[in-house]
Design an enzyme around this catalytic site. Structure first.
Site, PDB file in Angstrom:
ATOM      1  N   ASP A  40      -8.691  -6.213  -4.762  1.00 13.62           N
ATOM      2  CA  ASP A  40      -8.285  -4.942  -4.163  1.00 13.62           C
ATOM      3  C   ASP A  40      -8.886  -3.810  -4.993  1.00 13.62           C
ATOM      4  OD1 ASP A  40      -7.038  -2.684  -3.197  1.00 13.62           O
ATOM      5  OD2 ASP A  40      -5.006  -3.495  -3.316  1.00 13.62           O
ATOM      6  N   HIS A  86      -7.974  -5.134  -0.367  1.00 19.04           N
ATOM      7  CA  HIS A  86      -6.677  -4.483  -0.167  1.00 19.04           C
ATOM      8  C   HIS A  86      -5.912  -5.097   1.001  1.00 19.04           C
ATOM      9  CE1 HIS A  86      -3.810  -1.239  -0.539  1.00 19.04           C
ATOM     10  NE2 HIS A  86      -4.010  -0.842   0.698  1.00 19.04           N
ATOM     11  N   ASP A  87      -6.619  -5.480   2.038  1.00 14.40           N
ATOM     12  CA  ASP A  87      -5.983  -6.027   3.240  1.00 14.40           C
ATOM     13  C   ASP A  87      -5.209  -7.316   2.990  1.00 14.40           C
ATOM     14  OD1 ASP A  87      -6.345  -4.168   5.160  1.00 14.40           O
ATOM     15  OD2 ASP A  87      -7.929  -5.208   6.247  1.00 14.40           O
ATOM     16  N   SER A 115       0.849  -1.199   0.000  1.00 13.62           N
ATOM     17  CA  SER A 115       0.000   0.000   0.000  1.00 13.62           C
ATOM     18  C   SER A 115       0.885   1.250   0.000  1.00 13.62           C
ATOM     19  CB  SER A 115      -0.935  -0.048   1.209  1.00 13.62           C
ATOM     20  OG  SER A 115      -1.922   0.940   1.132  1.00 13.62           O
ATOM     21  N   ARG A 147     -11.619   6.454  10.090  1.00 12.67           N
ATOM     22  CA  ARG A 147     -11.148   5.078  10.068  1.00 12.67           C
ATOM     23  C   ARG A 147     -12.212   4.127   9.520  1.00 12.67           C
ATOM     24  NH1 ARG A 147      -6.873   1.694   9.570  1.00 12.67           N
ATOM     25  NH2 ARG A 147      -7.035  -0.122  10.912  1.00 12.67           N
TER      26      ARG A 147
END
Lengths: 382, 382
Positions: B321, B354-355, B152, B222
């Site tokens: 992602d 994405h994680d 990232s 967040r």
């Protein structure tokens, strides 16, 4: 004005019979604000109901008599000679119960307290909107709509009409919609609600009495939602990484003020929205969206949930809509096909994301026009 | 502990030589907090630099001596016998300048005022991080890293290392990253920043003196970001529409408290984050992300921007992602291929969005392991 329904004025209809809500609560009475376009024929079989999306209203077409700059949100779709042709159809736009454009909602006076409802306004389900709207059909003496039509949340309402008012919908037109929200959809709604509820000016929903409103939270909520209305590619095409008023040598500003065009656009959208929309209504509508799930009563089986629906269907989706992607529309289509409903499904390859349902695309409009022409022929409306 | 670097303690390194920043400002001095794992060999050619993402830190692997429950954020990747094998490599984790885990940042004391920097802390660019980190390499006597690696934002740092410290990076490993943010990426950052800046507890960034912090805004920020870290399908699989503690008959609660599992998860993530992360750091890092664009100085030509890079590259992306989709990685790959760099590219079909770059996937880890094995062979580190 050529090709327009012209200058229009809303009417308020008051319903004094209490409305039982899905939550178990009651509304003792309620008002709905509507606009109508075209003429209801003698048989009263040319009625079309337009259901609005989150921030929409009864003002679907034409020029508002209260503000001549205020053109209806679906004016490109509804009018004389337009896809939903008001020379043939009698079109009704209704502001949803709980909304903030004239219909009874959280900012209205609670008859038990003579104060604004605020946080005490009952939670609503999409089925409650349908039940409230059915009385508008009664008011006009319309036993069965030629069509009930909507995009996004409006499409979910149209679907709910077909399920819950089986005999009152001849055609159901569901655009850019879904049979129920995904976890990601709920997640975006929840973040938006947190932004509003955690704004100190929210005062637990009773901000009317404090003469303030949670504008910052509502603005952030709208910005979040707005991102989900546009496709990634559409944003790239519209804004890219273009800087807003860059300095002479083009260097960055190195601060948190507006640097990129996309920031300027989002802030403008957020601030504009927070001026005209009510935060409690935003909470209420997003929650109704979360809750909608016809298949909840059939153990998740959408086919069984749709079994009561007798209408003919037109379902439309847009390829780059990532809020309610085509796969969600296909779930509806598959269930209806199994049930033997007459159904047309179109998946339009369009770059504009979820917002495509509001835009003027000639292929899209040709499909809607063709579908309504067939309805008009079948009902001998010409 | 088996297969772990064990209990680790961070060290703070102070750099007294002023650092000139991309914005034109200076930092008179700065501290960076680092952790190291493994042993630097005599040739000092087995160094690996791990660059962290938005909320990461220097604590990459092992158990924190300050909190035995605090396992490094990439502990599945870095350790003895792990893909980045600390039996062979000397691995450095650095907390970025401007972050909030020990390195100099907005909460540090401004030497000119003897008060926390707050809003006066200078804006940073990714290139500034690289320059600050290069002095850490000097500190350890490392002329050239065997590899600089990150996911990232960390991948963007690795890319910047390869461009700006041409002779100091033998291998550059860029995972789940992008050569520059899209308009949608910037849009999500901007909404997050608005949530923080419009929180009344933000006090224009000088909340330290007020003994408060913009927890509500940071929590919303967040939550927004977290949605973009997971794929739609992954959220559907993990949470679906599952209700949180439903009432006996399974009916909805009809309120704005937590109704669905996904809401509970997001609120928990938001609140946890707002307790341990600094809001000014969040602003600073998201802005550095927005600004990063190596091709800005080459009229948008990424190939020209990457021309200085001499490193060998491994670029990895994950199919689901949607924050930094594979297409963004392919832009990097195409440019490097044209430039004749040695490059391996892998697009992993993984459902975790994405994680995925943080998760333990055997195919993913096998690729990283294989790549590092080749580096070790080439450098005779065995």
């Amino acid at each position: 004005m050529h090709n327009s329904v012209g200058i229009v004025s809303p009417i308020n209809i008051r319903f004094n019979e209490p409305l039982k809500l899905t939550s178990g609560q009651f509304l003792k009475y309620y008002e709905l604000t509507v606009e109508t376009y075209g003429i209801l024929n003698e048989k009263r079989n040319n009625g079309v109901l337009i259901c609005h999306a989150l921030n929409g209203s009864h003002h679907v077409a034409g020029i508002s008599s209260a503000d001549l700059d205020d053109i209806g949100w679906w004016d490109n779709m509804v009018g004389p000679g337009k896809p939903v042709d008001t020379n043939k159809f009698f079109v009704i736009g209704i502001n949803n119960l709980g909304s903030c454009f004239g219909s009874t909602g959280p900012a209205s006076i609670n008859p038990d307290t003579n104060l604004p409802w605020g946080a005490d306004f009952p939670m609503l389900a999409i089925e409650d909107w349908v039940n409230a709207q059915a009385r508008v059909a009664d008011y006009f003496g319309i036993k069965c709509f030629a069509a009930v039509m909507g995009g996004s949340l409006g499409g979910m309402q149209a679907l709910s009409w077909a399920i819950n008012c089986t005999d009152r919908v001849l055609n159901c037109i569901v655009i850019a919609s879904t049979p129920r929200l995904s976890a990601q959809n709920i997640a975006f709604n929840e973040v938006s609600r947190r932004a509003i509820i955690s704004d100190p000016d929210f005062h637990g929903g009773n901000y009317y009495a404090k003469n303030t409103k949670p504008s910052r939270g509502l603005s952030v909520a709208r910005m979040i939602a707005h991102i989900t209305y546009l496709s990634d590619n559409d944003m790239a095409r519209k804004f890219g990484r273009t800087q807003c008023k860059p300095s002479e040598n083009g260097s960055y500003r190195y601060d948190y003020n507006i640097e990129f065009e996309v920031e300027s656009y989002l802030r403008y959208q957020g601030e504009k929205f927070s001026r005209y929309f009510d935060a409690n209504t935003y909470l209420l509508i997003t929650r109704a969206l979360d809750y909608f799930d016809p298949s909840r009563s059939t153990n998740g089986d959408l086919r069984l949930a749709l079994l009561p629906a007798k209408a003919n269907f037109l379902v439309l989706s847009f390829s780059t809509d990532w809020r309610f992607p085509p796969a969600r529309s296909r779930e509806i289509v598959k269930a209806l096909l199994k049930n033997g409903n007459s159904i047309s499904y179109v998946e339009l390859d369009a770059p504009y994301g979820h917002d495509a349902f509001l835009l003027n695309d000639s292929r899209y409009h040709a499909i809607i026009r063709g579908y309504y022409n067939r309805i008009a022929q079948e009902l001998n409306l010409n």
